[in-house]
Design an enzyme around this catalytic site. Structure first.
Site, PDB file in Angstrom:
ATOM      1  N   GLU A 118       0.828  -1.203   0.000  1.00 10.83           N
ATOM      2  CA  GLU A 118       0.000   0.000   0.000  1.00 10.83           C
ATOM      3  C   GLU A 118       0.865   1.258   0.000  1.00 10.83           C
ATOM      4  O   GLU A 118       0.613   2.214  -0.748  1.00 10.83           O
ATOM      5  CB  GLU A 118      -0.932  -0.014   1.218  1.00 10.83           C
ATOM      6  CG  GLU A 118      -1.998  -1.095   1.140  1.00 10.83           C
ATOM      7  CD  GLU A 118      -2.710  -1.325   2.463  1.00 10.83           C
ATOM      8  OE1 GLU A 118      -2.447  -0.553   3.428  1.00 10.83           O
ATOM      9  OE2 GLU A 118      -3.520  -2.264   2.542  1.00 10.83           O
ATOM     10  N   GLU A 138      -4.615  -9.272   1.812  1.00  6.12           N
ATOM     11  CA  GLU A 138      -5.664  -8.950   2.778  1.00  6.12           C
ATOM     12  C   GLU A 138      -6.893  -9.853   2.686  1.00  6.12           C
ATOM     13  O   GLU A 138      -7.392 -10.364   3.700  1.00  6.12           O
ATOM     14  CB  GLU A 138      -6.079  -7.479   2.623  1.00  6.12           C
ATOM     15  CG  GLU A 138      -5.066  -6.480   3.137  1.00  6.12           C
ATOM     16  CD  GLU A 138      -4.003  -6.096   2.110  1.00  6.12           C
ATOM     17  OE1 GLU A 138      -3.257  -5.141   2.366  1.00  6.12           O
ATOM     18  OE2 GLU A 138      -3.923  -6.763   1.037  1.00  6.12           O
TER      19      GLU A 138
END
Length: 264
Positions: A118, A138
Site C-alpha cells: 500500500e 488482505e
C-alpha cells in the site's frame, strides 16, 4: 540541518534527497503504531527541508515491508477506538506519501506485502529488485486493503489486473510488476541500490516548483474534466514563469548548459 533519529526508521540525508529506511529487520519491517507515527514525522521533516528535493523509501535487511506485525498485534490489548486509530495511521501515512510536494520513490528490495504494498502504491515511482515480491494478501486473511489501494492500483495496472491482484492475493516479482506497469522498472537484485540512487539523482536536478506542480496535476487528473485540467495546467505554467528557476531554465537553454535550480 541535523537528521532526526528514530527507533523504527533510519533517516539519511544525501545530496538533494533523503532516504527513509524501514528499520525493523528482525520482523521483516512489519509495521507497528510507532513505525507509523515516526514515519509521519519523517515525511513532515523531509517536506519542510528546502534542501530535500526527493524522498526514497527502502527496507533494511531482506524485506521492504511485509505488512502489519501480527505478533505484536496479537500480544496487545486494544479497544475498538484504539484499533480504529491505528488503522487511520496507516491511511494517514499513504496519504502523506501521495500528497508530499516532492517526488517519492520506493526501492523495493524484498517482500512488499499488505501495508508495504500500500505504501509503495502511494509513491510516485516504484523500483523493484527482479526477485522482490509485491502482493495484497488482505482478502486471503479476512481483512481489507487500505491506504487508497483501490484507487491507486487500478490507475497503475487497470481495473481487471487490480481485481486479480487483490482478489487472489498473488505475489508477483519485480519483472512482472514492471511488465504490467505497477513498477517503474525492475533491476537485478545486486544493482537496486545503485539504480535507485541514479534515478533519484536525476530527479533532484529538476526544478522543485515544477515537480511539485506536475505531481499534483498528475495525481488529481482523474478527478477533473478536460476543461478544468487545461485550466490547472495553464495556472501551473504561469506559476512557473514567476520563479527565478524559470528564468534560469531559459538562460541555461540559450547558453547550452545544465540549469542550476534553487527552488524559488
Amino acid at each position: 540541518m541535523q537528521s532526526p533519529t528514530y527507533e523504527t526508521l533510519i533517516y539519511t540525508r544525501y545530496a538533494g534527497y533523503v532516504e527513509i529506511r524501514f528499520n525493523r529487520p528482525h520482523r521483516l519491517n512489519a509495521v507497528i503504531e510507532q513505525f507509523y507515527t515516526e514515519f509521519l514525522d519523517a515525511l513532515e521533516t523531509a517536506e519542510a527541508d528546502s534542501d530535500t528535493r526527493a524522498v526514497m523509501l527502502t527496507g533494511e535487511g531482506r524485506a521492504f515491508c511485509v505488512g502489519a506485525d501480527m505478533k505484536e498485534h496479537g500480544a496487545g490489548e486494544r479497544s475498538q477506538f484504539q484499533r480504529r486509530q491505528y488503522l487511520q495511521l496507516g491511511n494517514d501515512v499513504c496519504e502523506a506519501i501521495f500528497r508530499l510536494k516532492k517526488p517519492v520513490i520506493a526501492a523495493i528490495n524484498g517482500y512488499a506485502l499488505g501495508a508495504g504494498a500500500e505504501m509503495a502504491c502511494s509513491c510516485d515511482f516504484i523500483l523493484m529488485a527482479e526477485s522482490a515480491k509485491i502482493g495484497f494478501p488482505e482478502v486471503s486473511i479476512g481483512t481489507c486493503v487500505g491506504g487508497g489501494v483501490t484507487q491507486f492500483l487500478p490507475r497503475l495496472v487497470g481495473l481487471a489486473k487490480a481485481r486479480e491482484l487483490i482478489f487472489t492475493g498473488i505475489k508477483i516479482d519485480g519483472t512482472e510488476a514492471a511488465r504490467i506497469g505497477l513498477a517503474t522498472r525492475a533491476v537485478p537484485d545486486a544493482a537496486l541500490a545503485e539504480a535507485a540512487a541514479e534515478f533519484v539523482a536525476k530527479l533532484v536536478t529538476k526544478a522543485p516548483v515544477s515537480m511539485q506542480l506536475v505531481k499534483k496535476l498528475l495525481n488529481n487528473a482523474s478527478y477533473a474534466d478536460l476543461d478544468a485540467q487545461l485550466q490547472h495546467e495553464l495556472d501551473g505554467v504561469f506559476m512557473c514563469t514567476t520563479t527565478k528557476d524559470w528564468q534560469e531554465g531559459v538562460d541555461a537553454f540559450a547558453e547550452k548548459r545544465s540549469p542550476e535550480f534553487k527552488g524559488h
